[in-house]
Design a protein around this motif. Structure first.
Motif, PDB file in Angstrom:
ATOM      1  N   PRO A 137       0.826  -1.214   0.000  1.00 43.25           N
ATOM      2  CA  PRO A 137       0.000   0.000   0.000  1.00 43.25           C
ATOM      3  C   PRO A 137       0.859   1.262   0.000  1.00 43.25           C
ATOM      4  O   PRO A 137       0.802   2.076   0.929  1.00 43.25           O
ATOM      5  N   THR A 138       1.651   1.418  -1.044  1.00 42.28           N
ATOM      6  CA  THR A 138       2.559   2.556  -1.115  1.00 42.28           C
ATOM      7  C   THR A 138       2.268   3.472  -2.297  1.00 42.28           C
ATOM      8  O   THR A 138       3.030   4.402  -2.560  1.00 42.28           O
ATOM      9  N   GLY A 139       1.193   3.195  -3.026  1.00 37.77           N
ATOM     10  CA  GLY A 139       0.873   4.034  -4.169  1.00 37.77           C
ATOM     11  C   GLY A 139      -0.274   3.449  -4.967  1.00 37.77           C
ATOM     12  O   GLY A 139      -0.844   2.420  -4.595  1.00 37.77           O
ATOM     13  N   SER A 185       7.935   9.709   3.221  1.00 40.03           N
ATOM     14  CA  SER A 185       7.665  10.422   1.967  1.00 40.03           C
ATOM     15  C   SER A 185       6.506  11.396   2.136  1.00 40.03           C
ATOM     16  O   SER A 185       6.541  12.528   1.634  1.00 40.03           O
ATOM     17  N   VAL A 186       5.474  10.975   2.844  1.00 38.54           N
ATOM     18  CA  VAL A 186       4.316  11.836   3.085  1.00 38.54           C
ATOM     19  C   VAL A 186       4.707  12.988   4.013  1.00 38.54           C
ATOM     20  O   VAL A 186       4.234  14.125   3.839  1.00 38.54           O
ATOM     21  N   LEU A 211       0.910  11.537  -3.515  1.00 36.85           N
ATOM     22  CA  LEU A 211       1.044  11.735  -2.071  1.00 36.85           C
ATOM     23  C   LEU A 211       0.659  13.147  -1.647  1.00 36.85           C
ATOM     24  O   LEU A 211       0.435  13.398  -0.459  1.00 36.85           O
ATOM     25  N   VAL A 212       0.592  14.057  -2.598  1.00 38.32           N
ATOM     26  CA  VAL A 212       0.319  15.463  -2.271  1.00 38.32           C
ATOM     27  C   VAL A 212      -1.026  15.640  -1.552  1.00 38.32           C
ATOM     28  O   VAL A 212      -1.091  16.314  -0.509  1.00 38.32           O
ATOM     29  N   GLU A 240      -0.085   5.159   9.459  1.00 38.48           N
ATOM     30  CA  GLU A 240      -1.481   4.694   9.467  1.00 38.48           C
ATOM     31  C   GLU A 240      -2.349   5.518   8.517  1.00 38.48           C
ATOM     32  O   GLU A 240      -3.147   4.964   7.755  1.00 38.48           O
ATOM     33  N   ARG A 241      -2.199   6.846   8.554  1.00 39.56           N
ATOM     34  CA  ARG A 241      -2.997   7.694   7.680  1.00 39.56           C
ATOM     35  C   ARG A 241      -2.638   7.462   6.205  1.00 39.56           C
ATOM     36  O   ARG A 241      -3.518   7.436   5.338  1.00 39.56           O
ATOM     37  N   SER A 242      -1.341   7.320   5.947  1.00 38.71           N
ATOM     38  CA  SER A 242      -0.888   7.137   4.562  1.00 38.71           C
ATOM     39  C   SER A 242      -1.360   5.802   4.002  1.00 38.71           C
ATOM     40  O   SER A 242      -1.829   5.738   2.859  1.00 38.71           O
TER      41      SER A 242
END
Length: 580
Positions: A137-139, A185-186, A211-212, A240-242
């Motif tokens: 779950p990175t993108g 990154s976030v 991510l913006v 968690e949010r990301s």
């Protein structure tokens, strides 16, 4: 629900009745197993309509040679009004020639069952868990995930059509180093949202613009609270949010393909619930985990490596190359340790497990299979487990590689591809080759209107049928079954192919290979287009003719061919369009 009555089932019953009669007469021993007796079309249609190996596989039990037993079976079939011939071929195969009435009956069966034609209850009572996609779950989803997503979803639909109870599951890898990188990154984008200059995204962080919005939401909620705070104060929150935001994005991307999972299992939650520790305790109880030292890695000098005692799973007992650690030297779980516990969790509510993985995971197949086999042995029940490896897809545009995307930074997103060519094109194309075979996806070719493009060719067959029915309706003509006996050899050849749909579905489900349905649909489409072209050459063979009765019979035929195409496309998650 009962199984769709099919021509193959009817004649399999006739063969079975002949064998039962031979048992009664003593030509076969009582209770002779018939599980290996098959009935299928001969490779060469000139040899008949159906072929059975009954004499070949039962001759040994009958203490005779196959041809002698075949002669007895043929005698029992003699006089059957639905057969025009039963011939012995080669060492003992029996080829059957069917009366035309059988194909008319099958057409009527397709009409009677409609969308349920080919459906069965053979899998009733079997719970199958299919885990597919499970991208980190990175993108957003990219085309590297697409093929496995389609294969898994089509397989789930295929097994459900065969009566299985299917769980579609997604494993969220939210406990590893990659989601920590995501959080960092976030956080950088969060600083950017607060107005700070961040310059170029450092190597090792995710650069994508996706991510913006996540960072802007965090900035709006928390202001500058975490701008200068140490990492330990914000890392878990941002992770968690990301992850939650990425999973929302992934669900939306999958929905573009018509894919919806019933279960999302979190690796982090699995660990918080103590599942890996419970798995270790269970394995130790069954002497499947021991404390030991791994061999030194090959190519390493001894002074570069320190022997550390680790809990090792006895995977060599189940065919693996070496025993595998389930914990690291720092006490954290290895990826395998967590994955082992996850598969034990899935097996709690399933009779069978299927994983759809990318080909880059081939090296872990043996150890996970060993873990599931150990679980089955410990529980004293079979747990069939299959891993389908799916090759990557090479994206091309007019033969040239396509790699970059403005949105993601370094890959083409699934959403971009679906937006350009459409869901149906993507799904069908992903199933036009075996999943383990290399695949090229050329943006120009997949939307080409030609027989070389399977997506177009199959959908065009249904569109042609729909167009013909509309044209006939405008002339006051509708499909009717009253004069089906007037259908000739060209039409019945089409019916013979359509009649194979239930067995094609069954075979594809048994092999866990949904691409077989795509192959079959192309064959049906090719046969229909060939019949259509015969009408162009000979007006007497056109579907709509001056003979109203014959026209209605051919319209009935076309409708049922269209129904088979629709049923097959539905299994693949593709719409049967009525206009192109």
């Amino acid at each position: 629900m009962t199984d769709t009555p099919t021509l193959y089932a009817a004649f399999a019953a006739r063969i079975d009745a002949a064998l039962a009669a031979l048992e009664m007469e003593g030509a076969l021993p009582p209770g002779t197993p018939r599980t290996n007796v098959s009935l299928e079309p001969p490779r060469d249609p000139a040899h008949g309509d159906l072929s059975t190996n009954a004499a070949m596989v039962l001759a040994k039990q009958a203490k005779t040679n196959p041809r002698a037993l075949a002669e007895k079976i043929v005698e029992k079939l003699a006089g059957d009004p639905l057969l025009t011939g039963a011939e012995i071929a080669g060492p003992g195969f029996i080829n059957l020639r069917l009366a035309d009435r059988n194909w008319v009956t099958e057409l009527e069966a397709i009409a009677a069952t409609g969308a349920d034609y080919g459906r069965s209850t053979k899998g009733a009572g079997r719970r199958v868990n299919i885990e597919y996609v499970s991208a980190n779950p990175t993108g957003p989803m990219h085309m590297g995930h697409c093929r496995g997503a389609v294969v898994g979803d089509a397989l789930a639909a295929l097994l459900e059509f065969g009566g299985h109870e299917v769980t579609r599951e997604y494993y969220v890898n939210d406990a590893g180093a990659q989601v920590q990188v995501l959080a960092r990154s976030v956080h950088m984008r969060y600083l950017e949202a607060l107005g700070q200059g961040i310059g170029a995204i450092p190597e090792g962080l995710y650069p994508g613009d996706y991510l913006v919005p996540v960072a802007r939401d965090l900035a709006a909620e928390f202001g500058t609270r975490y701008a200068a705070a140490p990492e330990n104060e914000w890392l878990d929150l941002f992770r968690e949010r990301s992850v939650a935001a990425m999973m929302d994005m992934i669900r939306a991307d999958l929905a573009l393909l018509g894919i919806h999972h019933a279960v999302f299992s979190s690796e982090a939650e699995l660990q918080r619930a103590g599942k890996p520790a419970a798995a270790e305790a269970w394995l130790r109880k069954h002497d499947l985990v021991f404390d030991g030292v791994l061999e030194a890695p090959k190519g390493k000098l001894l002074e570069d490596w320190e022997a550390v005692e680790l809990p090792l799973f006895r995977s060599t007992r189940f065919g693996d190359d070496q025993d595998r650690p389930i914990r690291k030297s720092d006490g954290n779980w290895t990826y395998f340790g967590a994955d082992l516990a996850y598969h034990m969790q899935k097996a709690d509510s399933a009779d069978e497990l299927i994983d759809i993985w990318g080909a880059d995971h081939a090296g872990t197949v043996k150890r996970i299979k060993a873990a599931v086999e150990a679980l089955a042995e410990g529980e004293g029940r079979p747990i069939p487990f299959d891993v389908k490896l799916v090759q990557m897809v090479a994206l091309l545009r007019d033969g040239e590689p396509v790699k970059m995307s403005k949105r993601s930074g370094n890959f083409i997103t699934l959403a971009e591809v679906v937006e350009e060519v459409g869901k149906d094109v993507v799904r069908f194309t992903m199933l036009t080759r075996k999943p383990e075979a290399q695949m090229e996806f050329d943006f120009a070719k997949v939307v080409e209107a030609s027989k070389d493009n399977p997506v177009f060719y199959v959908q065009y067959a249904n569109a042609r049928i729909s167009s013909t029915l509309r044209k006939a309706a405008a002339q006051g003509l509708a499909p009717a079954a009253e004069a089906l006996e007037r259908l000739g050899r060209p039409e019945l050849t089409l019916v013979k192919l359509a009649a194979q749909f239930p067995r094609e579905v069954e075979a594809a489900a048994q092999a866990r290979e949904p691409h077989r349905i795509a192959f079959y649909l192309y064959e049906v489409a090719a046969a229909f287009h060939a019949f259509w072209n015969m009408g162009n050459d000979d007006h007497a063979l056109r579907i709509i003719t001056e003979d109203a009765e014959l026209t209605q019979a051919r319209l009935f035929l076309a409708t049922q061919i269209g129904q088979v195409v629709k049923n097959g496309l539905a299994l693949l998650g593709v719409e049967a369009v009525e206009e192109l």
